[in-house]
Design a protein around this motif. Structure first.
Motif, PDB file in Angstrom:
ATOM      1  N   SER A 299      33.167  46.719  40.475  1.00 24.74           N
ATOM      2  CA  SER A 299      34.284  46.736  39.536  1.00 24.74           C
ATOM      3  C   SER A 299      34.980  48.102  39.509  1.00 24.74           C
ATOM      4  CB  SER A 299      33.813  46.364  38.127  1.00 24.74           C
ATOM      5  OG  SER A 299      32.950  47.358  37.620  1.00 24.74           O
ATOM      6  N   ARG A 300      34.345  49.139  40.159  1.00 25.25           N
ATOM      7  CA  ARG A 300      34.942  50.485  40.177  1.00 25.25           C
ATOM      8  C   ARG A 300      34.785  51.151  41.543  1.00 25.25           C
ATOM      9  NH1 ARG A 300      36.585  53.539  36.532  1.00 25.25           N
ATOM     10  NH2 ARG A 300      35.724  55.366  37.545  1.00 25.25           N
TER      11      ARG A 300
ATOM     12  N   ASP B  59      40.297  48.818  42.702  1.00 24.65           N
ATOM     13  CA  ASP B  59      39.098  48.260  42.076  1.00 24.65           C
ATOM     14  C   ASP B  59      39.250  46.754  41.884  1.00 24.65           C
ATOM     15  OD1 ASP B  59      37.949  50.791  41.866  1.00 24.65           O
ATOM     16  OD2 ASP B  59      38.583  51.083  39.786  1.00 24.65           O
ATOM     17  N   ARG B  60      40.415  46.366  41.375  1.00 24.30           N
ATOM     18  CA  ARG B  60      40.647  44.941  41.105  1.00 24.30           C
ATOM     19  C   ARG B  60      40.728  44.129  42.398  1.00 24.30           C
ATOM     20  NH1 ARG B  60      45.491  44.688  36.869  1.00 24.30           N
ATOM     21  NH2 ARG B  60      45.055  42.454  37.058  1.00 24.30           N
TER      22      ARG B  60
ATOM     23  N   GLN C 215      37.114  43.928  43.899  1.00 25.01           N
ATOM     24  CA  GLN C 215      36.247  43.073  43.092  1.00 25.01           C
ATOM     25  C   GLN C 215      36.598  41.605  43.316  1.00 25.01           C
ATOM     26  OE1 GLN C 215      36.506  43.509  38.822  1.00 25.01           O
ATOM     27  NE2 GLN C 215      34.494  42.622  38.514  1.00 25.01           N
TER      28      GLN C 215
ATOM     29  N   SER D 162      28.734  41.995  39.001  1.00 30.07           N
ATOM     30  CA  SER D 162      29.989  42.683  38.675  1.00 30.07           C
ATOM     31  C   SER D 162      31.125  42.156  39.533  1.00 30.07           C
ATOM     32  CB  SER D 162      29.844  44.206  38.809  1.00 30.07           C
ATOM     33  OG  SER D 162      29.918  44.612  40.144  1.00 30.07           O
TER      34      SER D 162
ATOM     35  N   ALA E 166      35.183  39.070  38.393  1.00 31.13           N
ATOM     36  CA  ALA E 166      36.619  39.301  38.638  1.00 31.13           C
ATOM     37  C   ALA E 166      37.442  38.241  37.916  1.00 31.13           C
ATOM     38  CB  ALA E 166      36.906  39.249  40.136  1.00 31.13           C
TER      39      ALA E 166
END
Length: 197
Positions: free
Chosen positions: A77-78, A116-117, A120, A172, A176
């Motif tokens: 996620s990061r 990140d998005r 993910q 994680s 999404a």
């Protein structure tokens, strides 16, 4: 002083209703501003391709980051933001910011958040398509390892930590948002090519 028995006047009611309707009308605009658009995903992919020209300048930093991260699974996620944090202070950091700004991003923080998005959502798609039973398999392997007489308690603890970290990373990735997954889905092949490059 507030009097609970006193009713609001019609004028006050009108002001309250107008404010409520105004706020409601803003919600679609606010959520749309946060939408991961097709163009935003394409711009991110193109910016990564362009940034690959800086790769020789990041080789030493990349080796150092690999050594630091080899014992832990990334937080999907990061994943881009965390990498950028580790790159701060490096001489090519500013040049990378120039590249991402050339592709429509305000700064590296904005680019990192988009990345990140994208990553993910991509991982969520890959996990759903390639191996939906992966988590069950990992849990079964973990149970088998716990019952193994051939491993020491220390080895079991080390393996448990690694597998729990991997399962956390998978979790994680699977969190999404559905909208992000749908925005990224048309770009999966381009992302796979990027990974191969």
């Amino acid at each position: 002083m507030y009097n609970p028995q006193r009713q609001p006047t019609p004028a006050v009611n009108r002001v309250i209703l107008t404010a409520v309707f105004f706020l409601i009308s803003l919600f679609p605009a606010l959520s749309q501003a946060d939408t991961l658009s097709d163009q935003r995903v394409a711009s991110f992919i193109e910016s990564v391709r362009a940034a690959q020209t800086l790769a020789p300048e990041f080789e030493e930093l990349e080796r150092r980051m690999d050594n630091q991260n080899e014992s832990t699974m990334p937080d999907f996620s990061r994943i881009v933001s965390d990498s950028l944090e580790q790159m701060k202070g490096h001489e090519a950091y500013g040049r990378l910011e120039d590249v991402v700004q050339d592709h429509g991003f305000d700064n590296l923080e904005s680019w990192g958040a988009t990345g990140d998005r994208v990553f993910q959502a991509w991982m969520a798609i890959e996990m759903a398509e390639q191996n939906p039973a992966a988590r069950r398999e990992m849990e079964a392997a973990l149970a088998e390892m716990e019952n193994s007489p051939h491993m020491t308690a220390e080895q079991k603890a080390q393996m448990r930590a690694m597998m729990e970290s991997a399962m956390g990373a998978m979790q994680s990735a699977s969190n999404a948002p559905a909208e992000d997954i749908e925005a990224v889905r048309p770009h999966v092949e381009a992302l796979r090519q990027l990974g191969e490059e």
